[in-house]
Design a protein around this motif. Sequence first.
Motif, PDB file in Angstrom:
ATOM      1  N   GLN A   1      -5.810 -25.171  24.483  1.00 27.42           N
ATOM      2  CA  GLN A   1      -6.670 -25.265  23.303  1.00 27.42           C
ATOM      3  C   GLN A   1      -6.229 -24.263  22.240  1.00 27.42           C
ATOM      4  OE1 GLN A   1     -10.420 -24.612  25.253  1.00 27.42           O
ATOM      5  NE2 GLN A   1     -10.968 -26.786  25.151  1.00 27.42           N
ATOM      6  N   PHE A   2      -5.844 -23.071  22.684  1.00 29.75           N
ATOM      7  CA  PHE A   2      -5.350 -22.052  21.760  1.00 29.75           C
ATOM      8  C   PHE A   2      -4.089 -22.539  21.041  1.00 29.75           C
ATOM      9  CE2 PHE A   2      -2.417 -18.511  21.041  1.00 29.75           C
ATOM     10  CZ  PHE A   2      -3.164 -17.739  20.161  1.00 29.75           C
ATOM     11  N   LEU A   3      -3.171 -23.152  21.801  1.00 26.54           N
ATOM     12  CA  LEU A   3      -1.933 -23.664  21.215  1.00 26.54           C
ATOM     13  C   LEU A   3      -2.211 -24.804  20.229  1.00 26.54           C
ATOM     14  CD1 LEU A   3       0.553 -23.689  24.226  1.00 26.54           C
ATOM     15  CD2 LEU A   3       0.491 -22.129  22.285  1.00 26.54           C
ATOM     16  N   LEU A   4      -3.128 -25.699  20.596  1.00 25.92           N
ATOM     17  CA  LEU A   4      -3.465 -26.797  19.694  1.00 25.92           C
ATOM     18  C   LEU A   4      -4.097 -26.270  18.410  1.00 25.92           C
ATOM     19  CD1 LEU A   4      -4.864 -29.510  22.137  1.00 25.92           C
ATOM     20  CD2 LEU A   4      -2.777 -29.643  20.763  1.00 25.92           C
TER      21      LEU A   4
ATOM     22  N   ARG B   1     -13.171 -30.567  12.877  1.00 22.50           N
ATOM     23  CA  ARG B   1     -13.133 -29.167  13.297  1.00 22.50           C
ATOM     24  C   ARG B   1     -13.744 -28.918  14.678  1.00 22.50           C
ATOM     25  NH1 ARG B   1     -14.652 -24.290   9.362  1.00 22.50           N
ATOM     26  NH2 ARG B   1     -13.602 -22.699  10.575  1.00 22.50           N
ATOM     27  N   GLN B   2     -14.817 -29.598  14.989  1.00 24.14           N
ATOM     28  CA  GLN B   2     -15.524 -29.368  16.250  1.00 24.14           C
ATOM     29  C   GLN B   2     -14.993 -30.220  17.409  1.00 24.14           C
ATOM     30  OE1 GLN B   2     -17.618 -26.847  16.467  1.00 24.14           O
ATOM     31  NE2 GLN B   2     -17.281 -26.482  14.278  1.00 24.14           N
ATOM     32  N   GLN B   3     -13.936 -30.941  17.168  1.00 18.80           N
ATOM     33  CA  GLN B   3     -13.346 -31.798  18.196  1.00 18.80           C
ATOM     34  C   GLN B   3     -12.828 -30.949  19.358  1.00 18.80           C
ATOM     35  OE1 GLN B   3     -13.053 -34.642  20.092  1.00 18.80           O
ATOM     36  NE2 GLN B   3     -13.038 -35.555  18.064  1.00 18.80           N
ATOM     37  N   THR B   4     -13.172 -31.340  20.585  1.00 22.36           N
ATOM     38  CA  THR B   4     -12.721 -30.582  21.752  1.00 22.36           C
ATOM     39  C   THR B   4     -11.817 -31.397  22.680  1.00 22.36           C
ATOM     40  OG1 THR B   4     -14.751 -31.181  22.943  1.00 22.36           O
ATOM     41  CG2 THR B   4     -14.743 -29.060  21.768  1.00 22.36           C
ATOM     42  N   ASP B   5     -11.816 -32.703  22.520  1.00 30.76           N
ATOM     43  CA  ASP B   5     -10.976 -33.557  23.361  1.00 30.76           C
ATOM     44  C   ASP B   5      -9.514 -33.365  22.946  1.00 30.76           C
ATOM     45  OD1 ASP B   5      -9.499 -35.634  24.531  1.00 30.76           O
ATOM     46  OD2 ASP B   5     -11.214 -36.993  24.484  1.00 30.76           O
ATOM     47  N   GLU B   6      -8.709 -32.843  23.848  1.00 26.46           N
ATOM     48  CA  GLU B   6      -7.328 -32.492  23.529  1.00 26.46           C
ATOM     49  C   GLU B   6      -6.487 -33.708  23.150  1.00 26.46           C
ATOM     50  OE1 GLU B   6      -5.469 -29.832  26.309  1.00 26.46           O
ATOM     51  OE2 GLU B   6      -7.264 -28.572  26.409  1.00 26.46           O
ATOM     52  N   GLU B   7      -6.749 -34.849  23.742  1.00 28.18           N
ATOM     53  CA  GLU B   7      -5.988 -36.052  23.401  1.00 28.18           C
ATOM     54  C   GLU B   7      -6.290 -36.502  21.976  1.00 28.18           C
ATOM     55  OE1 GLU B   7      -3.477 -37.383  25.152  1.00 28.18           O
ATOM     56  OE2 GLU B   7      -3.830 -35.656  26.447  1.00 28.18           O
ATOM     57  N   ILE B   8      -7.528 -36.408  21.574  1.00 28.09           N
ATOM     58  CA  ILE B   8      -7.905 -36.779  20.206  1.00 28.09           C
ATOM     59  C   ILE B   8      -7.299 -35.785  19.218  1.00 28.09           C
ATOM     60  CG2 ILE B   8      -9.850 -37.003  18.602  1.00 28.09           C
ATOM     61  CD1 ILE B   8     -11.477 -38.127  20.971  1.00 28.09           C
TER      62      ILE B   8
END
Length: 85
Positions: A13-16, A55-62
């Motif tokens: 998540q940090f890298l994304l 901004r609040q998206q948490t799904d890594e694929e999305i």
Amino acid sequence: MSWKSKNVVTFSQFLLRSKTLKLYRDILRTIKRIPNKEHQGELKKMVREDFEQNRQQTDEEIIKFHLTRGRTFHEELITALSLVN
């Protein structure tokens, strides 16, 4: 307050997030190269709204999908600017 109640960010998540911020800055730098100030403002507004909306998206694929879409937009913007100059 215990450490469990804080939002813990994984390494991926940090890298994304880092990649997303870099893309945002790169797009804004490219927009500055547009000669027409009015068009610059419109594009900046559009890009900012798009990033804020997700901004609040948490799904890594999305997030990865949106990064790919953003990179494509950035590349097309660069190509369009090179055709103008």
